[in-house]
Design a protein around this motif. Structure first.
Motif, PDB file in Angstrom:
ATOM      1  N   PHE A  95     -13.855 -50.541   5.914  1.00 40.45           N
ATOM      2  CA  PHE A  95     -14.033 -51.362   4.714  1.00 40.45           C
ATOM      3  C   PHE A  95     -13.694 -50.574   3.457  1.00 40.45           C
ATOM      4  CE2 PHE A  95     -16.769 -54.061   7.462  1.00 40.45           C
ATOM      5  CZ  PHE A  95     -16.099 -55.244   7.238  1.00 40.45           C
ATOM      6  N   GLU A 102     -11.319 -48.491   3.184  1.00 35.07           N
ATOM      7  CA  GLU A 102      -9.862 -48.526   3.058  1.00 35.07           C
ATOM      8  C   GLU A 102      -9.394 -49.824   2.390  1.00 35.07           C
ATOM      9  OE1 GLU A 102      -6.292 -50.308   4.357  1.00 35.07           O
ATOM     10  OE2 GLU A 102      -7.954 -50.498   5.774  1.00 35.07           O
ATOM     11  N   ARG A 147      -6.494 -51.215  -1.037  1.00 37.52           N
ATOM     12  CA  ARG A 147      -5.302 -52.043  -0.826  1.00 37.52           C
ATOM     13  C   ARG A 147      -4.865 -52.724  -2.112  1.00 37.52           C
ATOM     14  NH1 ARG A 147      -6.708 -55.275   4.793  1.00 37.52           N
ATOM     15  NH2 ARG A 147      -7.155 -53.424   6.036  1.00 37.52           N
ATOM     16  N   PRO A 148      -3.596 -53.170  -2.154  1.00 45.05           N
ATOM     17  CA  PRO A 148      -3.141 -53.912  -3.333  1.00 45.05           C
ATOM     18  C   PRO A 148      -3.945 -55.201  -3.538  1.00 45.05           C
ATOM     19  CG  PRO A 148      -1.391 -53.779  -1.654  1.00 45.05           C
ATOM     20  CD  PRO A 148      -2.525 -52.927  -1.188  1.00 45.05           C
ATOM     21  N   ILE A 149      -4.237 -55.900  -2.438  1.00 45.75           N
ATOM     22  CA  ILE A 149      -5.106 -57.075  -2.535  1.00 45.75           C
ATOM     23  C   ILE A 149      -6.404 -56.706  -1.845  1.00 45.75           C
ATOM     24  CG2 ILE A 149      -5.445 -59.481  -1.831  1.00 45.75           C
ATOM     25  CD1 ILE A 149      -2.489 -59.906  -2.150  1.00 45.75           C
ATOM     26  N   ILE A 183      -9.093 -57.885  -0.708  1.00 43.41           N
ATOM     27  CA  ILE A 183      -9.908 -58.983  -0.197  1.00 43.41           C
ATOM     28  C   ILE A 183      -9.470 -59.319   1.222  1.00 43.41           C
ATOM     29  CG2 ILE A 183      -8.391 -60.706  -1.273  1.00 43.41           C
ATOM     30  CD1 ILE A 183     -10.963 -62.352  -1.817  1.00 43.41           C
ATOM     31  N   VAL A 184     -10.428 -59.586   2.092  1.00 36.86           N
ATOM     32  CA  VAL A 184     -10.123 -60.022   3.456  1.00 36.86           C
ATOM     33  C   VAL A 184     -10.854 -61.343   3.702  1.00 36.86           C
ATOM     34  CG1 VAL A 184      -9.627 -57.760   4.468  1.00 36.86           C
ATOM     35  CG2 VAL A 184     -11.986 -58.549   4.340  1.00 36.86           C
ATOM     36  N   PRO A 185     -10.345 -62.188   4.610  1.00 36.05           N
ATOM     37  CA  PRO A 185     -10.901 -63.538   4.736  1.00 36.05           C
ATOM     38  C   PRO A 185     -12.109 -63.649   5.657  1.00 36.05           C
ATOM     39  CG  PRO A 185      -8.938 -63.325   6.080  1.00 36.05           C
ATOM     40  CD  PRO A 185      -9.151 -61.991   5.437  1.00 36.05           C
ATOM     41  N   THR A 186     -12.725 -62.524   6.024  1.00 35.86           N
ATOM     42  CA  THR A 186     -13.706 -62.483   7.092  1.00 35.86           C
ATOM     43  C   THR A 186     -14.894 -63.441   6.929  1.00 35.86           C
ATOM     44  OG1 THR A 186     -13.120 -60.185   7.153  1.00 35.86           O
ATOM     45  CG2 THR A 186     -14.933 -60.841   8.554  1.00 35.86           C
ATOM     46  N   LEU A 187     -15.474 -63.513   5.744  1.00 39.76           N
ATOM     47  CA  LEU A 187     -16.685 -64.336   5.576  1.00 39.76           C
ATOM     48  C   LEU A 187     -16.385 -65.656   4.877  1.00 39.76           C
ATOM     49  CD1 LEU A 187     -19.627 -61.905   4.785  1.00 39.76           C
ATOM     50  CD2 LEU A 187     -18.721 -62.657   6.956  1.00 39.76           C
ATOM     51  N   ARG A 188     -15.175 -66.171   5.097  1.00 41.99           N
ATOM     52  CA  ARG A 188     -14.826 -67.455   4.497  1.00 41.99           C
ATOM     53  C   ARG A 188     -15.794 -68.517   4.995  1.00 41.99           C
ATOM     54  NH1 ARG A 188      -8.698 -68.077   5.071  1.00 41.99           N
ATOM     55  NH2 ARG A 188      -9.466 -68.315   7.166  1.00 41.99           N
ATOM     56  N   TYR A 244     -21.015 -57.959   6.954  1.00 40.51           N
ATOM     57  CA  TYR A 244     -20.207 -58.290   8.127  1.00 40.51           C
ATOM     58  C   TYR A 244     -21.052 -58.272   9.400  1.00 40.51           C
ATOM     59  CZ  TYR A 244     -16.986 -57.564  12.010  1.00 40.51           C
ATOM     60  OH  TYR A 244     -16.350 -57.654  13.213  1.00 40.51           O
TER      61      TYR A 244
END
Lengths: 181, 310
Positions: B29, B31, B35-37, B39-44, B300
């Protein structure tokens, strides 16, 4: 009576090596060289296949191919339905994906859901020129409109069967076999 | 491997394996934050309510960022601008919020035990973001993560916690966390700010800071909670600074490659001099960065499938 488990070997070390060499040549042929190319392997076994494909391309073209590795756990579509949260592993993309030709490498193409997750993740890193998919085994049973550009071997399977890929770096040997229950 | 509870109330009773799982999960996490973006969609589709009954800068922003970087929907609640002002009870407040369909609650409250109380009246996962003088588990987890990142281990290190141990939830969570992970923990502070029988937690107790710092690897300097000093625990802040303040001179007693931590907010010149707080051995800002990764890992691991049992 216990269920009988039958394992059928479908690829050995030599066959796997030949398939990877052919894939490397096909990649170079299709892209007319290896300029601005990078290879990304999907954890776990795709990581090592990616390194092999990259070094084969390097041998053919004489250029350095950057290699990345990717864990797609955080992009899975079943994360809130699983009983236990899968272990998140490292993603390392040590290059800028923007405007690159990205070769995505995995061991087995099955439902296509892993590849969907990987595509979304790559695009969150930037906008590549294109993404192409190379897999060692395509076993069918797609659940999404996804196909591979380079396939080591098409293996028709029943959905209940398992395809077991072993890679020297992880399992001590190179082989692909079908496990029937 | 998974966490045994769907709540994070404290580090007391957590196993070494569970803490290690959280620390290991926080690494990837971290890392993501580069990142450039970011955000990750994990807890959508997961809704998290941040219920803050006490003021907070770091913890609150850190949790909000962690939630947003996992694509959760975030509702932030602060007691001062809500119907709490009209006298609504805690239980009524949270039950009304839960009736609007939420999944997780992050709670900060001035009373110890509020997070546990919420587990008794809600179905959501409860994360303790600091309750009274009880625990502040995510702070201790980020302290552990920061130390493990630097030394590649925790076992065998000597960790000294200096300051107001009595009113510090950070101290308690740190003591549980570091002792569980195999570090040697010592606490040091004026007698009035050391709880009675604290040594029963399996730690050393010192009243002399120079003695406590001897041979230590990590010093966690706690904030003197100025708002709690009306009770006459200290003759004066100046006396505290003289007897317990961490200054450059006192650092000589520490082991080579030592580390200075502070959970913030810092009272510069009271518990720590600015030279020490800003020195090259200070990891205070790393702690803040790591806090987001740790909170992402906790969110998570506590979210996800049904069928988890207490």
């Amino acid at each position: 009576m216990p269920k009988k488990i039958k394992t059928v070997l479908v690829m050995d070390a030599k066959t796997i090596e030949r398939a990877l060499i052919r894939i490397a040549h096909e990649i170079v042929e299709k892209n007319k060289g290896a300029e601005n190319m990078a290879v990304i392997g999907i954890k776990n076994r795709g990581e090592y296949l990616a390194q092999r494909v990259a070094s084969l391309i390097e041998k053919i073209e004489g250029v350095q191919i950057p290699v990345g590795l990717m864990d797609i756990t955080l992009y899975r579509d079943d994360i809130q339905t699983k009983l236990e949260q899968p272990l998140v592993q490292k993603t390392e993309i040590p290059f800028d994906v923007r405007d690159r030709v990205i070769i995505l490498v995995d061991d087995v193409l099955f439902t296509g859901r892993t590849i969907r997750a990987a595509l979304d993740q790559i695009i969150d890193f930037g906008r590549p020129r294109c993404i192409q998919l190379a897999v060692l085994v395509d076993r069918g049973h797609r659940e999404l409109p996804i196909r591979a550009d380079y396939v080591g071997k098409n293996i028709p399977t029943a959905k209940s069967e398992r395809v077991k890929v072993k890679i020297k770096e992880v399992d001590g040997e190179d082989s692909v076999s079908i496990v029937k229950h | 491997m998974k966490l045994r509870s769907k709540h994070l109330l404290g580090l007391e009773g957590m196993t070494k394996e569970e803490i290690t799982l959280i620390l290991d999960t926080a690494e990837p996490f971290k890392e993501i934050l580069e990142r450039p973006i970011r955000i990750v969609p994990t807890l959508r589709g997961v809704t998290v309510v941040n219920l803050f009954y006490e003021p907070s800068t770091r913890t609150r922003i850190s949790f909000e960022l962690a939630e947003k970087r996992l694509s959760a929907e975030v509702i932030s609640f602060s007691a001062t601008t809500s119907s709490v002002k009209k006298g609504e009870t805690l239980k009524d407040t949270v039950r009304n919020i839960e009736a609007m369909k939420i999944d997780m609650v992050v709670v900060r409250h001035q009373c110890s035990g509020v997070p546990y109380f919420l587990t008794q009246c809600l179905d959501s996962s409860i994360i303790n973001a600091g309750d009274g003088a009880h625990e502040h588990p995510t702070q201790a987890l980020l302290d552990l993560f920061t130390i493990r990142e630097k030394y590649k281990k925790i076992r065998g290190l000597k960790v000294v916690i200096v300051g107001d141990i009595k009113y510090s939830r950070v101290a308690r969570s740190d003591i549980w966390g570091f002792t569980t992970m195999g570090a040697k923990v010592a606490v040091c502070g004026p007698t009035t700010l050391l709880p009675y029988e604290i040594e029963k937690m399996g730690i050393e107790v010192h009243h002399d800071v120079d003695e406590a710092l001897e041979g230590a690897d990590v010093v966690n300097v706690l904030r003197i909670q100025l708002e709690r000093q009306k009770g006459g625990f200290l003759p004066s802040l100046r006396e505290y600074t003289n007897k317990f303040g961490i200054n450059v001179d006192r650092l000589k007693r520490l082991n080579e490659n030592f580390t200075i931590m502070h959970p913030g907010p810092i009272n510069r010149g009271v518990e720590i001099t600015p030279e020490v707080a800003d020195g090259p051995y200070s990891v205070i800002l790393n702690q803040v960065t790591n806090g987001v990764a740790i909170r992402m890992a906790v969110l998570y691991l506590l979210s996800g499938g049904e069928g988890k049992v207490e």
